[in-house]
Design a protein around this motif. Structure first.
Motif, mmCIF file in Angstrom:
data_model
loop_
_atom_site.group_PDB
_atom_site.id
_atom_site.type_symbol
_atom_site.label_atom_id
_atom_site.label_comp_id
_atom_site.label_asym_id
_atom_site.label_seq_id
_atom_site.Cartn_x
_atom_site.Cartn_y
_atom_site.Cartn_z
ATOM 1 N N THR A 1 0.814 -1.210 0.000
ATOM 2 C CA THR A 1 0.000 0.000 0.000
ATOM 3 C C THR A 1 0.854 1.269 0.000
ATOM 4 O O THR A 1 0.570 2.228 -0.729
ATOM 5 C CB THR A 1 -0.928 0.012 1.230
ATOM 6 O OG1 THR A 1 -1.787 -1.136 1.174
ATOM 7 C CG2 THR A 1 -1.784 1.276 1.253
ATOM 8 N N HIS A 2 1.906 1.274 0.812
ATOM 9 C CA HIS A 2 2.742 2.471 0.923
ATOM 10 C C HIS A 2 3.338 2.851 -0.435
ATOM 11 O O HIS A 2 3.330 4.020 -0.832
ATOM 12 C CB HIS A 2 3.856 2.233 1.947
ATOM 13 C CG HIS A 2 4.596 3.466 2.330
ATOM 14 N ND1 HIS A 2 5.866 3.447 2.842
ATOM 15 C CD2 HIS A 2 4.248 4.781 2.256
ATOM 16 C CE1 HIS A 2 6.263 4.693 3.080
ATOM 17 N NE2 HIS A 2 5.300 5.515 2.734
ATOM 18 N N GLY A 3 3.851 1.870 -1.159
ATOM 19 C CA GLY A 3 4.432 2.142 -2.463
ATOM 20 C C GLY A 3 3.407 2.646 -3.462
ATOM 21 O O GLY A 3 3.693 3.545 -4.269
ATOM 22 N N LEU A 4 2.198 2.098 -3.420
ATOM 23 C CA LEU A 4 1.146 2.539 -4.326
ATOM 24 C C LEU A 4 0.727 3.978 -4.038
ATOM 25 O O LEU A 4 0.426 4.746 -4.953
ATOM 26 C CB LEU A 4 -0.060 1.604 -4.215
ATOM 27 C CG LEU A 4 0.164 0.185 -4.760
ATOM 28 C CD1 LEU A 4 -0.986 -0.734 -4.362
ATOM 29 C CD2 LEU A 4 0.307 0.219 -6.284
ATOM 30 N N LEU A 5 0.739 4.367 -2.763
ATOM 31 C CA LEU A 5 0.417 5.747 -2.410
ATOM 32 C C LEU A 5 1.484 6.705 -2.938
ATOM 33 O O LEU A 5 1.177 7.830 -3.346
ATOM 34 C CB LEU A 5 0.285 5.888 -0.891
ATOM 35 C CG LEU A 5 -0.861 5.115 -0.234
ATOM 36 C CD1 LEU A 5 -0.879 5.366 1.271
ATOM 37 C CD2 LEU A 5 -2.203 5.492 -0.848
#
Length: 332
Positions: A76-80
């Motif tokens: 999730t962090h990378g996608l954000l």
């Protein structure tokens, strides 16, 4: 949750690709339309088709953007981070489009990736940014300016004894070829940048291997989005490039398009460098205009354009950082 985020980031990436198309449509058709070599709608259709074809001619630039700029963490962090980068690029594209400034969608995307990554404390490959972005960013307009001047000087010498009216009319028939060439180069360069971002999102989301190739559906989707954006037209920027920098005639339009397309092909195929189609085309127009006389170029307008060039990466980076913080607050 992550699948929904991956889909959301891909949709935002294609929206950026669409804005890239209408923002940069002027690169391919402004000179042809201003010299009346092509009608606006025919020119847009030609540019859209050539953008689509050009997007299928390679993936070197896509791999540079997808692998060589930042390291986004998995999940999730990378996608954000990727989502924030795209928001920054889209917002800057819309701002410069509104004011009719031919800024670089490519550098807006690079600035967005860097700004979002810095805000998230992720790794930015500064050596890659310098080698693949900053150095080409400086060199490509310089080369475009010089090459445009050289090509125009050669044409002036070749046709020095010809009837000017007849020569101009002849180049009006030839100019669609050079317009197609610059549109092909735009697809080869700019559509690949969106491919790279989508590929990065797939890797971060766990749906692609970092060592894998760009999936065909990603190539086709990116090509389609930028082609549709191009066909929708970018009339504000078109007026700036086609009329406000210099007064273009068919021979000068042909020379500028030939010079710019040559630089685009060399950068994409030879070095995989994501250079700016906008910077290259604008500087080629200036170089061609300078062969008439230096005062033929409206340097005040050129100065405003260069200011937008300088501001693009940091401005997009700041907006992307804000976009990342908002996404992280809402979804993180």
């Amino acid at each position: 949750m992550e699948l929904a985020l991956v889909i959301g980031v891909i949709v935002i990436a294609l929206a950026f690709d669409y804005t890239n198309g209408f923002h940069d449509a002027a690169n391919a058709i402004a000179t042809s339309v201003s010299t009346r070599a092509l009608t606006p709608r025919i020119a847009l259709l030609l540019a859209a088709v050539m953008n689509f074809i050009g997007a299928h001619l390679g993936t070197a630039v896509a791999h540079t953007v997808g692998k060589g700029i930042i390291d986004a963490p998995d999940g999730t962090h990378g996608l954000l981070i990727v989502g924030g980068a795209l928001i920054g690029a889209i917002v800057w594209n819309l701002i410069t489009w509104y004011f009719g400034l031919p800024s670089s969608s490519s550098h807006a995307l690079i600035g967005g990736l860097c700004g979002s990554a810095i805000a998230a404390s992720a790794t930015v490959h500064w050596s890659g940014v310098v080698e693949k972005v900053v150095i080409p960013m400086i060199l490509s307009p310089v080369i475009g300016f010089i090459l445009g001047g050289i090509i125009m000087t050669i044409l002036l010498w070749i046709f020095r004894k010809s009837n000017p009216h007849r020569t101009s009319r002849g180049f009006r028939y030839v100019q669609p070829v050079s317009a197609a060439a610059i549109a092909l180069g735009h697809g080869l360069q700019d559509a690949q940048k969106t491919m790279g971002v989508i590929f990065l999102a797939l890797v971060v989301g766990g749906y692609a291997s970092p060592q894998g190739g760009i999936p065909e559906w990603v190539i086709t989707a990116s090509a389609t989005a930028i082609s549709l954006g191009t066909y929708s037209g970018g009339w504000r920027i078109m007026r700036t490039m086609g009329r406000r920098i210099i007064h273009l005639d068919p021979p000068r339009g042909f020379a500028a398009e030939t010079a710019a397309s040559s630089v685009l092909y060399a950068a994409a195929i030879g070095f995989g460098a994501p250079i700016s189609t906008t910077h290259t085309m604008t500087s080629a127009i200036m170089g061609v205009g300078a062969t008439r006389r230096l005062s033929a170029v409206r340097w005040g307008i050129a100065g405003n354009i260069v200011t937008a060039w300088v501001l693009t990466i940091p401005a997009a980076a700041i907006v992307a950082a804000i976009g990342y913080f908002i996404l992280n607050l809402v979804l993180g």
